[in-house]
Motif scaffolding. Structure first.
Motif, PDB file in Angstrom:
ATOM      1  N   LEU B 200       0.823  -1.198   0.000  1.00  0.00           N
ATOM      2  CA  LEU B 200       0.000   0.000   0.000  1.00  0.00           C
ATOM      3  C   LEU B 200       0.861   1.253   0.000  1.00  0.00           C
ATOM      4  N   LEU B 206      -5.273   5.091  -3.322  1.00  0.00           N
ATOM      5  CA  LEU B 206      -5.852   4.056  -2.476  1.00  0.00           C
ATOM      6  C   LEU B 206      -7.345   4.297  -2.329  1.00  0.00           C
ATOM      7  N   SER B 208     -10.111   3.148   0.103  1.00  0.00           N
ATOM      8  CA  SER B 208     -10.128   2.511   1.406  1.00  0.00           C
ATOM      9  C   SER B 208     -11.557   2.386   1.902  1.00  0.00           C
ATOM     10  N   TYR B 263      -6.326   9.514  -1.442  1.00  0.00           N
ATOM     11  CA  TYR B 263      -6.860   8.531  -0.503  1.00  0.00           C
ATOM     12  C   TYR B 263      -8.364   8.715  -0.439  1.00  0.00           C
TER      13      TYR B 263
END
Ligand SMILES: Cc1cc2nc3c(=O)[nH]c(=O)nc-3n(C[C@H](O)[C@H](O)[C@H](O)COP(=O)(O)OP(=O)(O)OC[C@H]3O[C@@H](n4cnc5c(N)ncnc54)[C@H](O)[C@@H]3O)c2cc1C
Ligand code: SF4
Ligand code: SF4
Lengths: 265, 323, 658
Positions: B200, B206, B208, B263
């Motif tokens: 990661l 990412l 999430s 993110y």
């Protein structure tokens, strides 16, 4: 292996920023300093190499007296000795551009004839990202930048270099060489009480910038080619932007932001 | 005669987007100085990519070519570019600020006893060059003194690529004198981190997912979004505790510490143990139905809404843009 | 006359009519006397063979430079209460504790009896049990021997009970790591029983061969018992009174490091006399382990084994060894599983101070860099770089301070409100601060926060990083001094403890109190709810055991309704799992402590869980969320107080409008 690590003391990442009266830099009162992040990784790499292959780790740092604290931290973590290229005050080094500072550093480490010179990728304060590469040119050594891992291979090194977008590449090069180290690939050790106590007895050679320049007038900052005129606070402050509307509208708005502002699509 | 020389970079078999931006910056600078723009690319003169050069029309396009330049090396590029600069004698040399440029441009500038002004975000009258200090917390403006050549690199996204203009430019091959002994590094083939190992920490994006996803059966919803964004899937602890995703994907104080470019936190409340693992992200997007969820405190963009509606809409929107 | 007592049990009434004395064993031949002398010598020599070694190890250990024999009054009191009255032994395990106390009291009672007994063998009659005349024989023969008999009965029953418990009931905490029963304990129990039985029997038989035989039986038991004492855990008989008297004097007292070579407990040479004395005093009762949250949730840490590990080390290598303490004898992993909850130290009946030992071992590992842990390294680096345990940017705290419009402390306010890492950075911790601020404002208390505040250093302290701890403590002390802070109030028991006790090494901290103490003082001004909410209060280790504050937070928690108690509460409270820096150290082995404790709290049937520590709060929030939707509400006492104020306000408005 004799390894030199160039480290810089920079304002703490979350330092409160106020511009000083000259409009050229931030007001340093109340600011705390720490070791530049990628330099800390460079030091860690050096210490790991020493632990695996033996040798000596020497740190070099240019900065005013306060940089001594960061130098001692490096010694406490395991560096063997240090060279402190000491400026007489906060402004003396400001008269040099990146090339000028690199020349000073090169002059102060030339005689060491190190096998490897490591620097961090870039400094957290000025962010020029050049010192290591310039040093390589000045010392006449090959270099590789953005290095994540160093392995000793035969007479030389095999290093892992980060490319953009999740790509990597191995590079082989002979020593002596210069590498600039990218943050984050190893775990940093912590300074220990025992390390600090041992550091007290380690050698720190202090070279005054003025003395170095006096010995070699070509180092004088007569006319830096790049001059900082003024600094300003950016207008934009980070805050949360809520994207409203129907799910489809919000999604479209977000994608546009990701495309044009965050630039990840 | 003075000029602005812009270096373009070929990546993944095309001239990279940031090169167009650097070119736009070069044109802006040249216009303010009233001088012409030349371009330089490391490529064979017959490389079809040279035909894709668009935007404002340059004076000359130099195709720097030598077998020793097929694989990038700092030594090879530095020497070749230095020779071109000596040949073309520009007053300004403009690069896109890429990893490759960071690697050799400082060396090149040093050969001319100059310092590269790196990561420039703006060019103002003077010319004055703006760049950021202290990780973007401060803007600084610089100027170049003396009459020697000045080197700049342009930050991604700081300039908008110019619209195409009609006109054509002669491609001039430039054959530097290189010698294999000058090249002291041996580059290996670029590779991607293997897909098997989840890392990661090096993923640029990412996606999430948190307890808001409710059931394991709903995971494909976020997986699709991740695929559309070419992102890795990450999670908060409850998801990994439940075994819906492996432990390596847990972000937070007892999992991974990540700092991607983007993110996307979906159905994650933003407990402190989660925040400490992702606070270094350059951009945080939160999707949560609770507008008071602490995750919004650290988000740059937020969508307050039901993830089961927002995520599919987002996946569709991303796919549309990407295709 | 003797015959009549033989027939009746020695009841108190019997003393009055017939004096109770052990039967006269008759005369002893020269051979017997010589044999006796030889046996006594043998016994004493065997005793000394072991005890001398132990004593030597204690005396040869490093002196404890910070130890001062002060507070004699308190020491005397502790000695009286814990040794003489056996208060801890009884309080923690009432039945076996009482049994143990009877054995102990019987031993005390037998001091004179035994002296007299042995003297008889040489034909001496110290207490006049043979030639009963004068006040001595009245006092002893007519009262003392009978009283001793009563103790003997109690002791015999007790020791039999303890024997049954150890060998048949077999509680887990008495188990040894190899799961074998301790046969020496059985032998010792048998001997004690025989000692009592022979004595009691001698009260009934008349003089004659029986008496003579009993005398020898009693004597032999005694002479076998004596050398067994130092060779077994019964060494505590001799050592524990000293251990208790020479305690460090306060709970979890972590001694300052001395000089440039002291990094904590690295090797045998670092063990101080106090630690060695304690290591040899352990009676292996397992009380510490029974209460240890780590051990109870499947970690390898076992506080009893930590102490016994040191003892084995000392036995094998001695107190001058350079061999690391962590390794063969104690596991580094185990030592770093400790939450520093202090349950072990609090429970230990023989005065062993586990926390200075465990933290000392951690210091030895951390201060020398021997402890390598990704999360630990990250924590220390965060503390060094960002000065907070969460590694957040200090700007985040500034933003919170601005958003909440918290006044900056400038010397004009009464209190300095200490935010702490959780209060300054954790979204939930901030909610607690906001509520507490509301209450303070409601009460008209003046307060301000420091412009810049660093972590108190608690996690560094407990994880044994003296470098980081010292840097943080000194910087904070300086900031507080500059602002002339006189009183600190904090929502975090860890901050309170560290400021008040641990900073002392580096300067004089201001007065500091926990918000529960502040709130309790103003209890009368806070509105009481009359709902039938059931509230269970969880005692934070650092507030309860560390600070002795139990009632204050309860008085605030009870504002929300009626209190119920968890099975383990107050002094026996079970840790939430966050302490000792563990909140920052990644996943636990085995079951999560927080989940275990949360279940204990839920089991009370309470609808609200009252917390008084932001770390407990974060642990339980996570654990409760995992356990399902209809778990009880979790509120800090400050939030309870703030809610009461809010709930009461409309009523007040309405009242004033009428
Ligand atoms: C010592 C310790 C270590 C820990 N380590 C970590 C760690 O490393 N990483 C980690 O992540 N956690 C960790 N935790 C756990 C942490 O405290 C939180 O419990 C956890 O992060 C919560 O995960 P979550 O946000 O997914 O779940 P929740 O807190 O339950 O949040 C779910 C969110 O989803 C939203 N939601 C629900 N339904 C929808 C919907 N339909 N649409 C949109 N939104 C919706 C809700 O509004 C809510 O905000 C740790 C805890 C402790 C005590
Ligand atoms: S302090 Fe608590 S966790 Fe540590 S050993 Fe003692 S009982 Fe166990
Ligand atoms: S340390 Fe104390 S509580 Fe633990 S087993 Fe030994 S005597 Fe019992």
């Amino acid at each position: 292996m004799k390894i030199i690590v160039a480290i810089k003391q920079v304002p703490e990442r979350d330092a409160r920023i106020r511009i000083d009266s000259g409009n050229k830099w931030i007001d340093l009162e109340d600011v705390e300093f720490s070791m530049n992040e990628s330099d800390a990784y460079a030091l860690e790499e050096a210490l790991q190499l020493k632990e695996a292959h033996g040798g000596e780790v020497i740190v070099v740092s240019a900065g005013p007296e306060r940089a001594g604290k960061t130098i001692r931290e490096a010694l406490a973590k395991g560096a063997d000795r240090a060279i402190h290229l000491q400026s007489s005050d906060e402004t003396e080094l400001a008269a040099y551009d990146a090339l000028g500072v690199a020349r000073l550093l090169a002059a102060s480490i030339q005689d060491e004839k190190a096998d490897l010179v490591l620097t961090g990728l870039q400094s957290d304060d000025l962010g020029l990202g050049q010192t290591g590469v310039i040093l390589a040119e000045l010392l006449g050594l090959p270099h590789a930048s953005l290095i994540l891992k160093i392995e000793v291979a035969g007479n030389g090194l095999k290093v892992l270099r980060e490319l953009e977008d999740g790509w990597f590449q191995h590079i082989e090069l002979a020593t002596p060489a210069v590498l600039t180290i990218q943050s984050g690939n190893t775990k940093l050790r912590y300074a220990t009480l025992m390390g600090i106590k041992k550091a007290k007895t380690k050698e720190v050679r202090v070279i005054a910038v003025a003395d170095l320049v006096a010995s070699d007038p070509s180092l004088k900052p007569t006319a830096p080619s790049v001059v900082l005129d003024q600094v300003k606070l950016p207008h934009k402050q980070r805050s949360t932007q809520l994207l409203g509307g129907s799910p489809a509208e919000a999604a479209a708005a977000l994608v546009e932001k990701l495309q044009f502002e965050v630039r990840v699509i | 005669m003075s000029s602005v020389l812009v270096f373009l970079e070929i990546k993944n078999r095309e001239i990279s987007r940031i090169s167009w931006e650097a070119m736009a910056a070069g044109h802006q600078l040249a216009a303010s100085l009233g001088v012409p723009v030349d371009l330089a690319v490391v490529a064979n003169r017959d490389n079809p990519l040279l035909q894709t050069i668009h935007g404002k029309v340059p004076r000359t396009v130099y195709a720097i070519d030598d077998p020793l330049l097929h694989d990038y090396t700092a030594d090879g590029y530095t020497t070749a570019c230095a020779q071109l600069i000596e040949h073309a004698k520009p007053t300004y040399v403009v690069f896109p600020h890429t990893y490759q440029v960071r690697d050799f441009a400082p060396r090149l500038a040093t050969r001319f006893q100059q310092t590269l002004i790196s990561d420039v975000t703006g060019i103002e009258a003077g010319p004055a060059f703006t760049r950021q200090l202290l990780q973007g917390k401060l803007n600084a403006s610089y100027h170049h003194s003396g009459s020697e050549v000045c080197f700049l690199s342009i930050q991604a996204g700081a300039f908008r690529a110019d619209a195409a203009e009609a006109g054509s430019t002669a491609v001039e091959p430039f054959l530097p004198k290189l010698d294999a002994t000058q090249i002291r590094t041996k580059p290996g083939e670029p590779f991607r981190a293997s897909a098997q190992t989840v890392d990661l920490t090096s993923a640029p994006i990412l996606v999430s997912v948190g307890r808001g996803i409710k059931e394991e059966a709903n995971l494909p919803l976020v997986q699709e979004l991740a695929t559309a964004l070419s992102a890795e899937l990450a999670a908060s602890r409850p998801i990994c505790d439940a075994g819906w995703l492996p432990m390596e994907r847990q972000v937070g104080s007892s999992g991974q510490t990540v700092a991607p470019k983007l993110y996307l936190a979906i159905g994650i409340s933003g407990a402190i143990q989660h925040l400490v693992g992702m606070k270094g992200s350059q951009c945080v997007v939160a999707i949560n139905k609770d507008e008071n969820a602490p995750i919004f405190e650290v988000a740059d963009y937020g969508i307050v809404g039901d993830l089961f509606e927002v995520v599919p809409a987002l996946t569709t929107a991303v796919r549309k843009v990407k295709s | 006359m003797y015959v009549s007592t033989f027939l009746s049990l020695p009841s108190y009434g019997a003393f009055l009519v017939s004096p109770i004395v052990p039967a006269d064993p008759g005369t002893f031949s020269i051979i017997e006397k010589v044999l006796l002398a030889v046996l006594i010598m043998l016994s004493v020599v065997l005793f000394w063979l072991r005890f001398g070694v132990v004593l030597d190890k204690i005396l040869k250990s490093r002196r404890d430079p910070s130890f001062r024999l002060t507070h004699l009054g308190k020491r005397a009191w502790d000695f009286f209460s814990e040794v003489i009255c056996q208060s801890k032994v009884i309080r923690q395990r009432p039945l076996p504790g009482l049994a143990h106390a009877f054995v102990f009291w019987a031993f005390l009672a037998f001091a004179l009896v035994t002296t007299n007994h042995v003297a008889t063998g040489f034909g001496l009659d110290l207490l006049g049990s043979r030639n009963r005349s004068g006040w001595v024989s009245i006092a002893f023969s007519d009262v003392y021997f009978g009283l001793a008999g009563l103790f003997a009965v109690a002791c015999a029953i007790s020791i039999a009970g303890l024997f049954v418990r150890r060998f048949f009931a077999r509680p887990t905490w008495l188990a040894r790591p190899d799961h074998e029963l301790s046969y020496e304990s059985g032998v010792i129990a048998g001997l004690i029983f025989a000692l009592m039985a022979t004595y009691l029997a001698s009260l009934y038989v008349g003089s004659g061969p029986w008496a003579h035989g009993l005398w020898w039986a009693h004597t032999l038991c005694l002479l076998v018992f004596l050398p067994l004492v130092p060779h077994t855990k019964h060494l505590h008989l001799v050592l524990s009174p000293f251990t208790i008297f020479f305690s460090r004097g306060s709970f979890s007292a972590i001694p300052p490091l001395e000089g440039d070579e002291d990094f904590g407990l690295v090797a045998g040479k670092d063990l101080t006399q106090l630690v060695t004395l304690q290591a040899y005093s352990c009676v292996e009762c397992g009380r510490c382990t029974e209460h240890c949250p780590a051990n109870n949730t499947g970690k390898i840490l076992n506080p009893k084994e930590v102490v016994l590990g040191l003892r084995s080390y000392l036995n094998d290598l001695g107190p001058a060894s350079e061999e690391p303490l962590l390794g063969k004898y104690n596991s580094q992993e185990a030592v770093f599983e400790c939450t520093t909850c202090g349950a072990c130290e609090f429970q230990c009946p023989v005065g062993i101070e586990h926390l200075p030992i465990i933290v000392g071992l951690r210091r030895g590992a951390t201060n020398t860099g021997a402890w390598e842990d990704d999360y630990g390294g990250k924590l220390f680096n965060a503390l060094e770089r960002n000065s907070n345990a969460l590694g957040m940017s200090a700007l985040e705290r500034d933003k919170f301070v601005q958003k909440q419009e918290l006044p900056i402390f400038d010397g004009s306010q009464e209190y300095c409100l200490w935010l702490g890492c959780m209060g300054g950075y954790d979204p939930r911790g901030r909610e607690i601060i906001s509520s507490f601020v509301e209450v303070m404002r409601h009460l008209g208390a003046t307060f301000g926060v420091l412009r810049k505040e660093k972590c108190t250093g608690d996690p560094a302290r407990r994880l044994g990083n003296d470098l980081v701890f010292q840097q943080l403590a000194e910087a904070n002390l300086e900031a507080l001094q500059q602002q002339k802070v006189k009183k600190i109030v904090s929502i975090c028991p860890h901050c309170v403890r560290t400021i008040q006790e641990d900073w002392k090494e580096f300067g004089l901290p201001p007065e500091v109190e926990h918000h529960s103490e502040f709130l309790a003082r103003h209890r009368a001004e806070l509105p009481q709810s009359n709902s039938n909410e059931k509230v269970v209060f969880h005692d934070p280790c650092y507030l309860g055991r560390y600070r002795n504050v139990y009632d204050e937070p309860r008085s605030i928690a009870s504002l929300a309704g009626s209190l119920v108690e968890a099975e383990r509460s107050r002094e026996r409270s079970f840790c939430c799992g966050a302490g000792g820096g563990l909140a920052f150290l990644g996943e636990e082995q085995g079951e999560r402590v927080s989940h275990n404790r949360a279940q204990q709290l839920v089991a009370t049937g309470a609808t609200t869980i009252g917390a008084a520590c932001p770390f407990c709060n974060t642990m339980f929030r996570d654990a409760l969320a995992a356990s399902g939707d209809n778990s009880p509400r979790l509120l800090d006492i400050a939030q309870i107080a703030a809610n009461q104020i809010k709930a009461a306000q409309p009523a007040q408005v309405a009242a004033s409008e009428n």
